[in-house]
Design an enzyme around this catalytic site. Structure first.
Site, PDB file in Angstrom:
ATOM      1  N   GLU A 115      72.221  35.170  12.902  1.00 55.87           N
ATOM      2  CA  GLU A 115      71.428  33.934  12.861  1.00 55.87           C
ATOM      3  C   GLU A 115      71.703  33.060  14.081  1.00 55.87           C
ATOM      4  O   GLU A 115      71.160  31.971  14.193  1.00 55.87           O
ATOM      5  CB  GLU A 115      71.776  33.154  11.582  1.00 55.87           C
ATOM      6  CG  GLU A 115      71.375  33.878  10.304  1.00 55.87           C
ATOM      7  CD  GLU A 115      69.963  34.401  10.380  1.00 55.87           C
ATOM      8  OE1 GLU A 115      69.764  35.632  10.255  1.00 55.87           O
ATOM      9  OE2 GLU A 115      69.043  33.582  10.596  1.00 55.87           O
ATOM     10  N   ARG A 158      62.910  40.436  40.556  1.00 50.29           N
ATOM     11  CA  ARG A 158      61.784  40.880  41.386  1.00 50.29           C
ATOM     12  C   ARG A 158      61.385  39.795  42.388  1.00 50.29           C
ATOM     13  O   ARG A 158      60.682  40.057  43.359  1.00 50.29           O
ATOM     14  CB  ARG A 158      60.591  41.296  40.548  1.00 50.29           C
ATOM     15  CG  ARG A 158      59.911  40.170  39.793  1.00 50.29           C
ATOM     16  CD  ARG A 158      58.796  40.705  38.922  1.00 50.29           C
ATOM     17  NE  ARG A 158      57.634  41.080  39.676  1.00 50.29           N
ATOM     18  CZ  ARG A 158      56.684  40.227  40.059  1.00 50.29           C
ATOM     19  NH1 ARG A 158      56.802  38.936  39.812  1.00 50.29           N
ATOM     20  NH2 ARG A 158      55.620  40.663  40.716  1.00 50.29           N
ATOM     21  N   ASP A 173      51.145  37.497  42.177  1.00 49.72           N
ATOM     22  CA  ASP A 173      50.980  38.107  40.854  1.00 49.72           C
ATOM     23  C   ASP A 173      50.414  37.082  39.865  1.00 49.72           C
ATOM     24  O   ASP A 173      50.175  35.935  40.214  1.00 49.72           O
ATOM     25  CB  ASP A 173      52.306  38.713  40.377  1.00 49.72           C
ATOM     26  CG  ASP A 173      53.415  37.678  40.311  1.00 49.72           C
ATOM     27  OD1 ASP A 173      53.089  36.488  40.384  1.00 49.72           O
ATOM     28  OD2 ASP A 173      54.571  38.080  40.188  1.00 49.72           O
TER      29      ASP A 173
HETATM   30  C1  LIG Z   1      71.054  32.985  19.897  1.00 48.82           C
HETATM   31  O1  LIG Z   1      70.737  33.331  18.584  1.00 48.82           O
HETATM   32  C2  LIG Z   1      69.802  34.323  18.362  1.00 48.82           C
HETATM   33  C3  LIG Z   1      69.480  34.622  17.045  1.00 48.82           C
HETATM   34  C4  LIG Z   1      68.548  35.624  16.762  1.00 48.82           C
HETATM   35  C5  LIG Z   1      67.952  36.342  17.787  1.00 48.82           C
HETATM   36  C6  LIG Z   1      68.280  36.046  19.096  1.00 48.82           C
HETATM   37  C7  LIG Z   1      67.628  36.815  20.192  1.00 48.82           C
HETATM   38  O2  LIG Z   1      66.591  36.094  20.825  1.00 48.82           O
HETATM   39  C8  LIG Z   1      65.326  36.195  20.258  1.00 48.82           C
HETATM   40  O3  LIG Z   1      65.123  36.688  19.176  1.00 48.82           O
HETATM   41  C9  LIG Z   1      64.225  35.640  21.071  1.00 48.82           C
HETATM   42  C10 LIG Z   1      64.321  35.109  22.339  1.00 48.82           C
HETATM   43  N1  LIG Z   1      63.067  34.728  22.708  1.00 48.82           N
HETATM   44  N2  LIG Z   1      62.210  34.984  21.701  1.00 48.82           N
HETATM   45  C11 LIG Z   1      62.893  35.546  20.677  1.00 48.82           C
HETATM   46  C12 LIG Z   1      69.200  35.023  19.408  1.00 48.82           C
END
Ligand SMILES: COc1cccc(COC(=O)c2cn[nH]c2)c1
Length: 243
Positions: A115, A158, A173
């Site tokens: 989490e 890049r 781009d």
């Molecule tokens: C830092 O805590 C957490 C908890 C759960 C998942 C994540 C990974 O990141 C994403 O899920 C994400 C990043 N950009 N869009 C989705 C990080």
């Protein structure tokens, strides 16, 4: 540029050593160090997470482990570092972010799982004067930050001088003029009875530029009207508005 990544799945970052980015590393344009967060645990189970205060589903990553890891990884005072934490709760990562980070000497990525990471880890880093960017690569939830790091490192790398064979393509781009890229074609002229648009096969460069801009405007209107709204009112000239 020096990039450090802290993760419990170091092998997830292996793709950074392939192909274009791998060659950029071999040529010294980029330095990538991946650290296993579990190296900073001291218990036999190498626990990196624990249950959340206040209850609720899932687990939270423990502050002690992250604190010690970041103390070591960020310990180089000579290189000012930016700590980047990919998270669904972050500010949007955009091409503008990629350009801004491409000017940095050093980026440190903290890959969260479960989490998330105990909030005090970020508070402590900020209190010690470290810039902490919580960024999202999109409105969806991944299992961990590793894949988001691959996305962001590729988008930033890049843009580094010498990484792309043809530097013009980075400047031209998608999003460089605020619009989506229009359609592209290559040989043969006709494929499965589908012909390349005539204007592109002619030599009239003004007409080609106009046609490409019209296709980009059309596609942006259709797929990303939000990008059009974000453009200033004077960004579109009369010919654009007629497209
Ligand atoms: C830092 O805590 C957490 C908890 C759960 C998942 C994540 C990974 O990141 C994403 O899920 C994400 C990043 N950009 N869009 C989705 C990080």
């Amino acid at each position: 540029m020096r990039i450090d990544v802290v993760t419990i799945f170091p092998s997830y970052l292996q793709p950074l050593r392939e192909a274009l980015l791998g060659r950029a590393i071999d040529r010294g344009l980029l330095e990538v160090a991946v650290h296993d967060l579990r190296d900073w645990t001291h218990d036999v189970h190498q626990a990196v997470d624990d249950s959340p205060y206040g209850g609720g589903p899932g687990m939270v990553m423990r502050p002690q482990v992250w604190g010690e890891a970041l103390d070591d990884v960020l310990a180089t005072p000579d290189l000012p570092a930016r700590l980047v934490v990919p998270t669904p709760a972050g500010r949007p990562f955009t091409q503008a972010t990629a350009h801004a980070w491409a000017a940095e000497e050093r980026l440190v990525f903290a890959c969260g799982r479960y989490e998330g990471i105990d909030e005090r880890v970020l508070l402590d880093a900020r209190a010690r004067g470290i810039t902490v960017d919580e960024v999202s690569i999109g409105d969806y939830v991944l299992v961990g930050g590793e894949v988001a790091v691959l996305v962001m490192v590729e988008a930033v790398a890049r843009l580094l001088p010498g990484v792309l064979g043809n530097p013009r393509s980075a400047a031209e781009d998608s999003f460089s003029d605020g619009l989506l890229e229009g359609p592209s074609y290559t040989r043969p002229e006709v494929w499965r009875e589908l012909a390349v648009p005539d204007v592109l096969r002619g030599g009239n460069h003004a007409a080609i530029a106009r046609w490409r801009r019209d296709r980009a405007l059309e596609r942006t209107r259709d797929r990303r009207p939000d990008l059009l709204d974000a453009l200033g009112p004077d960004a579109l000239d009369a010919a654009d508005r007629a497209a």
